[in-house]
Scaffold this active site. Structure first.
Site, mmCIF file in Angstrom:
data_model
loop_
_atom_site.group_PDB
_atom_site.id
_atom_site.type_symbol
_atom_site.label_atom_id
_atom_site.label_comp_id
_atom_site.label_asym_id
_atom_site.label_seq_id
_atom_site.Cartn_x
_atom_site.Cartn_y
_atom_site.Cartn_z
ATOM 1 N N PRO A 132 0.822 -1.216 0.000
ATOM 2 C CA PRO A 132 0.000 0.000 0.000
ATOM 3 C C PRO A 132 0.851 1.259 0.000
ATOM 4 C CG PRO A 132 -0.946 -1.612 1.474
ATOM 5 C CD PRO A 132 0.364 -2.179 1.007
ATOM 6 N N CYS A 133 0.385 2.251 -0.751
ATOM 7 C CA CYS A 133 1.236 3.417 -1.026
ATOM 8 C C CYS A 133 0.605 4.731 -0.605
ATOM 9 C CB CYS A 133 1.525 3.475 -2.522
ATOM 10 S SG CYS A 133 0.021 3.513 -3.533
ATOM 11 N N GLN A 134 -0.488 4.682 0.171
ATOM 12 C CA GLN A 134 -1.198 5.932 0.476
ATOM 13 C C GLN A 134 -0.300 6.968 1.135
ATOM 14 O OE1 GLN A 134 -2.392 2.935 0.792
ATOM 15 N NE2 GLN A 134 -4.503 2.862 0.079
#
Length: 364
Positions: A75-77
């Site tokens: 995940p890259c949020q």
């Protein structure tokens, strides 16, 4: 007969990366996904038996098989331009779980996909340190930015790609397409016409079919495919009037001032792609998770003529977004409208994954 190369897909989402690798003959034997709807979509297309639905941190080490390739996008949020850019975001740490699986699976190659800003993050520096003398010391890394449009995807989507190899350094694949190929020998970029032209301009419904499926002992909406997810919206009369002023490649600056909301009237610069219209002859901009909202980007249907005789004044549908991401017509989807939109926007474009898979396959 040659053995099919095997993969583990971590943070698999709906399976965009697996779809690209399967296209090149790889066989997935483990996938890990925390979101129920995304895990169900993955299972519907690639099989439930090898799909681990749950927190990757709870995946037992003994359940991790040895494979040829580990793929996935943590995940890259916390790194995203659209996020808070919070370096303390716990989701930024999930690449460590990726490393844990790599250590257990001992793949010949691993591939990490992430947003372009990942290479500027402190977590990326820690990843490099792991390869320099830590738990990934057996692997040589190559990394950089790849644009999906440069690999035949009808979408401009720039991502960080990291390839780790313990069978000799593997460079990133070379582009096969270019915006202006001239004498390069490359193919021209693929436009949206190639993926969505000919689909019904007026979606028959705004709702998904009323059907359900069961995965992981949970009942979810699904299984939908093709025109099942070609669902429209009901824009207001004001929205339709705004859309009508926007030509292909245009955006909010083409809308007359009296039709603009106050926030846009008072912001004369920036956010140039909002209320934008796609072009038939060019790839779309990045398909995000809220592609069904024109105020979020260049998501208006590309059909528009200056004479006003043939204009499609609506945002793209879920099916059109999935096609621009490279998913095949018979791909099956599970979840609510918002849940499926999130899966589509978060996915790795299938064509980009397929190009990486083809490149890696020839070197293993």
């Amino acid at each position: 007969m040659t053995r099919r190369l095997t993969t583990i897909d971590l943070f698999a989402g709906c399976g965009g990366m697996t779809a690209g690798f399967v296209e090149q003959g790889f066989r997935p034997i483990l996938a890990v996904e925390f979101d129920l709807y995304a895990a169900a979509t993955y299972a519907a297309n690639f099989g439930e038996r090898h799909t681990f639905y749950g927190d990757i941190a709870t995946l037992p080490e003994g359940d991790i098989p040895q494979v040829d390739v580990v793929i996935g996008g943590p995940p890259c949020q916390g790194f995203s331009n659209l996020g808070s850019k919070d370096i303390g975001d716990p989701r930024n740490q999930l690449w460590r779980e990726y490393v844990r699986v790599v250590k257990a699976a001992r793949p010949k190659v691993f591939i990490i996909e992430n947003v372009d800003r990942f290479m500027k993050s402190s977590e990326f520096q820690l990843l490099l340190a792991e390869a320099a003398g830590g738990s990934l010391a057996d692997y040589e890394l190559s990394y950089g930015h790849l644009n999906a449009a440069d690999f035949g995807v009808a979408q401009r989507r720039v991502r960080t790609i990291v390839i780790g190899s313990r069978i000799g350094k593997i460079e990133l694949p070379a582009a096969t397409h270019a915006r202006d190929p001239k004498d390069s020998g490359l193919l021209p970029w693929v436009g949206t016409r190639d993926r969505i032209h000919g689909l019904p301009e007026r979606p028959a419904t705004t709702e998904l079919p009323a059907s359900t499926a069961e995965f992981f002992s949970e009942v979810v909406p699904g299984r939908f495919k093709g025109l099942d997810i070609h669902v429209g919206r009901n824009p207001t009369a004001l929205s339709l009037e705004r859309y009508d002023h926007v030509p292909p490649g245009g955006g909010r600056f083409d809308v007359p001032d009296h039709l603009l909301p106050r926030c846009w009237r008072e912001k004369p610069t920036g956010t140039t792609d909002v209320m934008g219209r796609m072009r038939w002859d060019m790839p779309s901009h990045t398909i995000r998770t809220e592609f069904f909202k024109p105020e979020k980007g260049q998501y208006l249907h590309p059909q528009w003529d200056r004479a006003g005789k043939h204009r499609v004044n609506r945002p793209i549908t879920h099916y059109e977004a999935a096609r621009l991401q490279g998913f095949p017509e018979d791909f099956e989807w599970c979840g609510t409208k918002i849940g499926i939109a999130r899966q589509i926007g978060n996915a790795v474009p299938v064509g980009l994954a397929s190009s990486i898979a083809r490149h890696v396959k020839t070197l293993i």
